[in-house]
Design an enzyme around this catalytic site. Structure first.
Site, short mmCIF file in Angstrom:
data_model
loop_
_atom_site.label_atom_id
_atom_site.label_comp_id
_atom_site.label_asym_id
_atom_site.label_seq_id
_atom_site.Cartn_x
_atom_site.Cartn_y
_atom_site.Cartn_z
N THR A 156 -4.72 -2.44 -10.74
CA THR A 156 -4.63 -2.69 -9.75
C THR A 156 -3.54 -3.68 -9.01
OG1 THR A 156 -6.34 -4.28 -9.84
CG2 THR A 156 -7.58 -2.30 -10.34
N ILE A 187 -5.81 -10.95 -16.13
CA ILE A 187 -5.22 -12.00 -13.92
C ILE A 187 -3.60 -11.28 -13.99
CG2 ILE A 187 -4.37 -14.15 -12.25
CD1 ILE A 187 -7.22 -13.20 -13.56
N LYS A 188 -3.15 -11.01 -12.28
CA LYS A 188 -2.07 -10.17 -12.67
C LYS A 188 -1.10 -11.20 -11.50
CE LYS A 188 -0.54 -6.33 -11.28
NZ LYS A 188 -0.85 -4.34 -10.71
N VAL A 189 -0.23 -11.37 -12.32
CA VAL A 189 0.88 -12.72 -11.12
C VAL A 189 1.93 -12.36 -11.46
CG1 VAL A 189 1.83 -15.18 -11.32
CG2 VAL A 189 -0.83 -14.92 -12.38
N LEU A 228 -6.74 -8.01 -12.55
CA LEU A 228 -6.78 -8.02 -11.05
C LEU A 228 -5.65 -8.88 -10.50
CD1 LEU A 228 -8.68 -8.16 -8.86
CD2 LEU A 228 -10.32 -10.41 -10.55
#
Length: 359
Positions: A43, A138-140, A107
């Protein structure tokens, strides 16, 4: 046989680059998983903006949240975290069956934090706790501050999807941050076996920018149009193989650590003159992920030709990048521009999202 299932037989995971309550409530995502072997979900702010702005399943919850004294960002998170949890739960059997190699949902932290490492780490830890699922990534972004945050999150035991990568320089820097995070975690006595990370290399945007430069040059330069992204991905995979399947990673691997898998992102073809599977068919190989928007997923199912192609023509891939360099095209500079442009697009999408959830 369904080409999507054939891709999995080649060792590559297909993830859906989309999530909405329509996909969840109407059973579409469940069918993608059951029938097409979709093994994950990604996403971003643009995806959630489209879902909330156009999805009737959000209206009542959003109205109720607007009656509460909450920030626009808190309302956004309270809308999408249940969607992420449901997708995680749907994929949890696959996650368990694969020993944690498949079945992830990503996310993203707020793109407004991209230049603040400490705030990115805090947001990543908070979102991990809020979702409360082992198969969350976790998207970084791979900004300078993001690299610091990635190392710290990995060291803290957080699984990470690194986004907004556009060059081999980004690939190298992100892999180094991942390995350093694993080393720190191991030194502190932490478990490295439960950590998952993917490095998302964006493709179609690379060709879009470089093709414009080649068009301006004209002549023989035109022969390189539409080739830069696939060449970059094939060389990135060679670096992945050398880095994670050689002696440098052996000690961490013996402690249970996983390689940081390459993920092909931005795989919807933007130039109608090119194949709609330009960023799929030439990049199939073991221990990789390709995240597809709905239209590209449908195209692969309908007419995809599947073979182990990722390590073909590696010499030609290097020749392509050498040719671009000979024309004065600096791939690292291209990567930095595309990362800045992509971050701006994510910030704009996030701002539009917060307009939806504001009073």
């Amino acid at each position: 046989m369904n080409p999507l299932l054939q891709v999995r037989e080649q060792g590559q995971q297909i993830w859906l680059d989309n999530l909405s309550r329509t996909l969840l409530n109407e059973g579409h995502l469940a069918r993608f998983v059951a029938d097409d072997g979709v093994a994950g979900v990604t996403t971003n702010p643009a995806i959630f903006y489209k879902a909330i702005a156009g999805g009737r399943y959000y209206e009542d919850d959003l109205a109720a949240l607007k009656r509460q004294s909450l920030s626009a960002e808190s309302r956004y998170e309270q809308l999408v975290i249940p969607d992420v949890q449901r997708a995680c739960d749907l994929l949890l059997p696959l996650h368990a069956q694969s020993g944690g190699k498949m079945g992830y949902v990503s996310l993203e932290v707020s793109p407004e934090l991209a230049d603040d490492a400490a705030a990115t780490v805090a947001a990543g830890l908070r979102l991990k706790d809020a979702v409360g699922r082992a198969n969350l990534l976790i998207k970084v972004p791979a900004t300078s501050a993001g690299l610091v945050a990635i190392e710290q999150l990995i060291a803290a035991g957080v699984s990470v999807n690194v986004t907004l990568m556009f060059s081999l320089a980004h690939v190298d820097a992100v892999a180094a941050a991942y390995v350093q995070g694993l080393e720190k975690r191991r030194e502190a006595g932490g478990d490295v076996a439960a950590i998952m990370s993917v490095a998302s290399l964006f493709l179609s945007r690379v060709d879009s920018l470089i093709d414009k430069q080649l068009d301006e040059l004209g002549g023989d330069a035109l022969a390189l149009r539409g080739k830069a992204a696939v060449a970059t991905a094939r060389l990135a995979y060679q670096r992945y193989r050398a880095r994670f399947h050689g002696p440098a990673f052996a000690s961490l691997q013996s402690a249970g650590a996983r390689p940081q898998y390459m993920l092909w992102a931005s795989t919807g073809t933007k130039n109608p003159a090119y194949s709609d599977l330009l960023y799929v068919e030439p990049l199939i190989g073991p221990d990789t992920v390709n995240t597809l928007p709905d239209a590209t997923l449908d195209a692969l199912r309908d007419h995809g030709k599947v073979a182990n192609t990722l390590e073909l023509d590696v010499g030609q891939a290097q020749a392509t990048l050498d040719g671009l360099a000979g024309l004065g095209i600096d791939m690292n500079a291209v990567g930095e521009k595309l990362q800045a442009d992509g971050l701006l697009q994510f910030k704009e999408a996030f701002a539009k999202l917060l307009e939806l959830t504001a009073d």
